[in-house]
Design a protein around this motif. Sequence first.
Motif, PDB file in Angstrom:
ATOM      1  N   ARG A   3      39.751  66.666  65.422  1.00  0.00           N
ATOM      2  CA  ARG A   3      38.654  67.555  65.691  1.00  0.00           C
ATOM      3  C   ARG A   3      38.876  68.518  66.779  1.00  0.00           C
ATOM      4  O   ARG A   3      38.756  69.871  66.526  1.00  0.00           O
ATOM      5  N   ARG A   4      39.663  68.161  67.897  1.00  0.00           N
ATOM      6  CA  ARG A   4      40.128  69.127  68.719  1.00  0.00           C
ATOM      7  C   ARG A   4      41.432  70.046  68.432  1.00  0.00           C
ATOM      8  O   ARG A   4      41.514  71.089  68.816  1.00  0.00           O
ATOM      9  N   ASN A   5      42.251  69.462  67.959  1.00  0.00           N
ATOM     10  CA  ASN A   5      43.777  69.864  67.727  1.00  0.00           C
ATOM     11  C   ASN A   5      43.848  70.886  66.480  1.00  0.00           C
ATOM     12  O   ASN A   5      44.524  71.807  66.588  1.00  0.00           O
ATOM     13  N   CYS A   6      43.092  70.440  65.593  1.00  0.00           N
ATOM     14  CA  CYS A   6      43.006  71.274  64.277  1.00  0.00           C
ATOM     15  C   CYS A   6      42.767  72.769  64.674  1.00  0.00           C
ATOM     16  O   CYS A   6      43.462  73.885  63.984  1.00  0.00           O
ATOM     17  N   PRO A   7      41.435  73.008  65.102  1.00  0.00           N
ATOM     18  CA  PRO A   7      41.133  74.516  65.284  1.00  0.00           C
ATOM     19  C   PRO A   7      42.129  75.131  66.340  1.00  0.00           C
ATOM     20  O   PRO A   7      42.293  76.120  66.165  1.00  0.00           O
ATOM     21  N   GLU A   8      42.821  74.326  67.090  1.00  0.00           N
ATOM     22  CA  GLU A   8      43.867  75.080  68.029  1.00  0.00           C
ATOM     23  C   GLU A   8      44.858  75.519  67.389  1.00  0.00           C
ATOM     24  O   GLU A   8      45.594  76.618  67.754  1.00  0.00           O
ATOM     25  N   VAL A   9      45.463  74.774  66.383  1.00  0.00           N
ATOM     26  CA  VAL A   9      46.617  75.113  65.644  1.00  0.00           C
ATOM     27  C   VAL A   9      46.455  75.695  64.147  1.00  0.00           C
ATOM     28  O   VAL A   9      46.848  76.818  63.887  1.00  0.00           O
ATOM     29  N   LEU A  10      45.320  75.361  63.476  1.00  0.00           N
ATOM     30  CA  LEU A  10      45.033  76.011  62.155  1.00  0.00           C
ATOM     31  C   LEU A  10      43.838  76.964  62.087  1.00  0.00           C
ATOM     32  O   LEU A  10      43.778  77.667  61.318  1.00  0.00           O
ATOM     33  N   GLY A  11      43.155  76.941  63.352  1.00  0.00           N
ATOM     34  CA  GLY A  11      42.053  77.752  63.396  1.00  0.00           C
ATOM     35  C   GLY A  11      40.683  77.243  62.818  1.00  0.00           C
ATOM     36  O   GLY A  11      39.756  77.946  62.343  1.00  0.00           O
ATOM     37  N   ARG A  12      40.576  76.074  62.204  1.00  0.00           N
ATOM     38  CA  ARG A  12      39.677  75.392  61.544  1.00  0.00           C
ATOM     39  C   ARG A  12      39.888  74.001  61.455  1.00  0.00           C
ATOM     40  O   ARG A  12      40.909  73.295  62.017  1.00  0.00           O
ATOM     41  N   ALA A  13      38.855  73.348  61.002  1.00  0.00           N
ATOM     42  CA  ALA A  13      38.960  71.724  61.053  1.00  0.00           C
ATOM     43  C   ALA A  13      39.969  71.332  59.938  1.00  0.00           C
ATOM     44  O   ALA A  13      40.178  72.037  58.948  1.00  0.00           O
ATOM     45  N   CYS A  14      40.664  70.255  60.231  1.00  0.00           N
ATOM     46  CA  CYS A  14      41.464  69.737  59.211  1.00  0.00           C
ATOM     47  C   CYS A  14      40.643  68.975  58.020  1.00  0.00           C
ATOM     48  O   CYS A  14      39.599  68.534  58.352  1.00  0.00           O
ATOM     49  N   THR A  15      41.183  69.073  56.898  1.00  0.00           N
ATOM     50  CA  THR A  15      40.763  68.437  55.686  1.00  0.00           C
ATOM     51  C   THR A  15      40.969  66.911  55.793  1.00  0.00           C
ATOM     52  O   THR A  15      41.806  66.616  56.652  1.00  0.00           O
ATOM     53  N   PRO A  16      40.132  66.119  54.960  1.00  0.00           N
ATOM     54  CA  PRO A  16      40.608  64.709  54.943  1.00  0.00           C
ATOM     55  C   PRO A  16      42.120  64.491  54.278  1.00  0.00           C
ATOM     56  O   PRO A  16      42.787  63.646  54.881  1.00  0.00           O
ATOM     57  N   GLN A  17      42.528  65.309  53.396  1.00  0.00           N
ATOM     58  CA  GLN A  17      43.890  65.483  53.116  1.00  0.00           C
ATOM     59  C   GLN A  17      44.825  65.546  54.070  1.00  0.00           C
ATOM     60  O   GLN A  17      45.919  65.125  54.076  1.00  0.00           O
ATOM     61  N   GLU A  18      44.410  66.596  54.814  1.00  0.00           N
ATOM     62  CA  GLU A  18      45.388  66.838  55.864  1.00  0.00           C
ATOM     63  C   GLU A  18      45.657  65.882  56.843  1.00  0.00           C
ATOM     64  O   GLU A  18      46.702  65.760  57.476  1.00  0.00           O
ATOM     65  N   MET A  19      44.523  65.199  57.342  1.00  0.00           N
ATOM     66  CA  MET A  19      44.377  64.146  58.212  1.00  0.00           C
ATOM     67  C   MET A  19      45.347  63.103  57.636  1.00  0.00           C
ATOM     68  O   MET A  19      46.112  62.419  58.413  1.00  0.00           O
ATOM     69  N   ALA A  20      45.285  62.563  56.398  1.00  0.00           N
ATOM     70  CA  ALA A  20      46.101  61.560  55.761  1.00  0.00           C
ATOM     71  C   ALA A  20      47.526  61.918  55.864  1.00  0.00           C
ATOM     72  O   ALA A  20      48.004  61.039  56.108  1.00  0.00           O
TER      73      ALA A  20
END
Length: 128
Positions: free
Chosen positions: A101-118
């Motif tokens: 939740r913290r790092n995905c917006p910092e790098v991707l500019g959005r929340a990570c999807t469940p697929q990306e987290m997996a």
Amino acid sequence: MKTPLFLTASLLVSTAQADTPQQVLEGLVAQAGSASTMRGEHLFRGKFSGGKSAASCTECHGGDARTAGQHIKTHKRIEPMAPVVNRERFTDPAKVQKWFRRNCPEVLGRACTPQEMADFTAYMVSIK
């Protein structure tokens, strides 16, 4: 009458926190349907635009997930990401979710999807 409630509470507690990175990964795969270490490595090493403060995970975590990194703004040490050298990584599902939740917006500019987290977690777990 207390026994069923106690058993239910015990089951909830035992499933609420995984003991191993593999169990956390299995939970993420259950949400995503699959996981790819290749896609996970791309997420870790790739350069992205649109992030709030970093273009890649490696800017803070370094190119080798088995070694410590350093936050690009605060310069605080970041312990290694790979569970093979940092036994605490990917063992608590709540912490895993918190950091995505913290790092995905910092790098991707959005929340990570469940697929990306997996995928990301699969890659980290695969590092030897």
